[in-house]
Design a protein around this motif. Structure first.
Motif, PDB file in Angstrom:
ATOM      1  N   GLN A 125       0.875   0.901  -2.815  1.00 23.48           N
ATOM      2  CA  GLN A 125       0.503   0.199  -1.587  1.00 23.48           C
ATOM      3  C   GLN A 125      -0.728  -0.666  -1.791  1.00 23.48           C
ATOM      4  O   GLN A 125      -0.804  -1.787  -1.280  1.00 23.48           O
ATOM      5  N   HIS A 126      -1.713  -0.155  -2.546  1.00 19.47           N
ATOM      6  CA  HIS A 126      -2.927  -0.929  -2.810  1.00 19.47           C
ATOM      7  C   HIS A 126      -2.613  -2.171  -3.638  1.00 19.47           C
ATOM      8  O   HIS A 126      -3.176  -3.255  -3.394  1.00 19.47           O
ATOM      9  N   CYS A 167       0.225  -3.835  -3.723  1.00 18.27           N
ATOM     10  CA  CYS A 167       0.905  -4.789  -2.846  1.00 18.27           C
ATOM     11  C   CYS A 167      -0.071  -5.425  -1.869  1.00 18.27           C
ATOM     12  O   CYS A 167       0.048  -6.614  -1.538  1.00 18.27           O
ATOM     13  N   GLN A 168      -1.046  -4.650  -1.407  1.00 14.57           N
ATOM     14  CA  GLN A 168      -2.031  -5.181  -0.464  1.00 14.57           C
ATOM     15  C   GLN A 168      -2.892  -6.257  -1.117  1.00 14.57           C
ATOM     16  O   GLN A 168      -3.112  -7.337  -0.539  1.00 14.57           O
ATOM     17  N   ASN A 195      -0.711  -9.390  -1.789  1.00 15.47           N
ATOM     18  CA  ASN A 195      -0.471 -10.205  -0.592  1.00 15.47           C
ATOM     19  C   ASN A 195      -1.727 -10.957  -0.176  1.00 15.47           C
ATOM     20  O   ASN A 195      -1.634 -12.081   0.341  1.00 15.47           O
ATOM     21  N   ALA A 198      -8.206  -8.385   2.019  1.00 16.77           N
ATOM     22  CA  ALA A 198      -7.568  -7.067   2.069  1.00 16.77           C
ATOM     23  C   ALA A 198      -8.250  -6.169   3.105  1.00 16.77           C
ATOM     24  O   ALA A 198      -7.566  -5.460   3.865  1.00 16.77           O
ATOM     25  N   SER A 242      -7.244  -7.105   6.681  1.00 17.00           N
ATOM     26  CA  SER A 242      -5.923  -6.609   7.105  1.00 17.00           C
ATOM     27  C   SER A 242      -6.016  -5.155   7.565  1.00 17.00           C
ATOM     28  O   SER A 242      -5.311  -4.757   8.508  1.00 17.00           O
ATOM     29  N   ASN A 248      -0.080  -4.267   8.782  1.00 13.31           N
ATOM     30  CA  ASN A 248       0.627  -3.645   7.671  1.00 13.31           C
ATOM     31  C   ASN A 248       0.687  -4.592   6.479  1.00 13.31           C
ATOM     32  O   ASN A 248       0.560  -5.814   6.626  1.00 13.31           O
ATOM     33  N   THR A 249       0.896  -4.015   5.302  1.00 14.87           N
ATOM     34  CA  THR A 249       0.925  -4.828   4.089  1.00 14.87           C
ATOM     35  C   THR A 249       1.996  -5.905   4.156  1.00 14.87           C
ATOM     36  O   THR A 249       1.760  -7.064   3.802  1.00 14.87           O
TER      37      THR A 249
END
Length: 331
Positions: free
Chosen positions: A265-266, A268-269, A272, A293, A296, A302-303
């Motif tokens: 998740q990190h 992808c965050q 993005n 980051a 957000s 959400n990511t």
């Protein structure tokens, strides 16, 4: 180029107005950089009495110097030229780059690095897996595919140019080598400025970030080793660290260590955040990426929703506020 990417966003009327207002304010805050941006057939203000030299991307028409390319006007003494923003990467010796292996050839690997030609990494220009400095033998050449194979992502340093124009790389340090467990992003090279440090460990996220000068960005899992080098840096010490930790983490079908859901998740965050800044045409720095980051998270986005139109608008508005505060501090 930024306009082309922004057109792909599904902006409603309110968001479109907010974004245009924010971008206009950004141009007003930094008028010097905005004035230096030209399109084809734009006049370039020069002082003809100084004996101006017309360089790449310029021409003379009716006694005026006009641009023949879209880009930024650069001046070096009397030389005036236009630096195109959409040009491919122009290597310099010492650049940190990220590339993908496209061929395993005789005594070398060929890499795609977003350059007009493929780069070459010689077998003699990198550390062997055993870490011993010795002459390369025929056995080493036969085992090249066990080191790097097609589609592997590699971090290396620009060594220089050969007489035939080919670009040669080197990976003699432990911080270079194969990169695993992460994402490879491609952005315009001009968004990444050359700095003293292109390797970054984002401690709060457990992620390694490599900003390649060639526009390739690597975001991957961080694994500490005995000498504090990141996992993707290559070398025997990294392999030993992976082996010693294999008993405490789950393994995949091929015996590879599985990445935790939180780390995924990190990654992808952060990825993005890079995509949003690249779409808006902002320079990519560690501070800017981390700020996007964190924003957000604070906004409860959400990511997957970071790539939506609203977060792009909020990021542009936040950048306006940041630059305005810097101007007030200077004033």
């Amino acid at each position: 180029m930024r306009d082309l990417h922004l057109q792909q966003l599904r902006l409603n009327q309110t968001q479109r107005v907010r974004l245009q207002t924010a971008l206009q304010k950004l141009q007003d805050v930094s008028p010097s950089s905005a004035a230096a941006t030209v399109a084809v057939a734009d006049n370039i203000p020069v002082n003809h009495e100084d004996g101006v030299l017309k360089g790449h991307g310029t021409s003379e028409l009716d006694g005026q110097v006009v641009a023949t390319l879209c880009g930024v006007v650069e001046r070096v003494n009397k030389l005036v030229y236009v630096r195109t923003l959409r040009a491919r990467y122009k290597p310099e010796i010492g650049d940190i780059i990220v590339g993908r292996v496209i061929e395993v050839a005789t005594k070398h690997w060929r890499l795609e690095i977003n350059f007009s030609q493929d780069a070459v990494l010689m077998l003699s220009s990198m550390n062997l897996p055993d870490g011993i400095q010795r002459r390369r033998t025929a056995t080493d050449e036969l085992n090249m595919r066990s080191i790097f194979e097609e589609n592997d992502v590699i971090c290396a340093e620009v060594r220089g140019f050969q007489h035939d124009g080919s670009l040669h790389l080197q990976a003699r340090s432990l911080k270079y080598g194969k990169l695993k467990s992460g994402q490879l992003l491609t952005v315009p090279p001009y968004l990444i400025k050359r700095r003293k440090q292109h390797f970054h460990h984002l401690e709060n996220y457990g992620v390694d970030l490599i900003l390649g000068c060639n526009g390739f960005i690597w975001i991957g899992e961080h694994v500490e080793t005995s000498n504090g080098v990141m996992e993707g840096d290559g070398g025997n010490k990294v392999e030993e660290s992976n082996e010693s930790s294999s008993h405490s983490v789950p393994l995949g079908e091929k015996g590879q260590r599985l990445m935790s859901l939180e780390t995924r998740q990190h990654i992808c965050q952060i990825a993005n955040a890079v995509r949003v800044l690249s779409t808006l045409g902002f320079s990519l720095t560690t501070e800017g990426i981390l700020e996007a980051a964190k924003a957000s998270i604070s906004l409860g986005i959400n990511t997957k929703d970071m790539l939506g139109a609203e977060f792009h608008v909020q990021t542009a508005e936040r950048e306006v506020g940041r630059r305005m505060s810097l101007l007030r501090k200077k004033g």
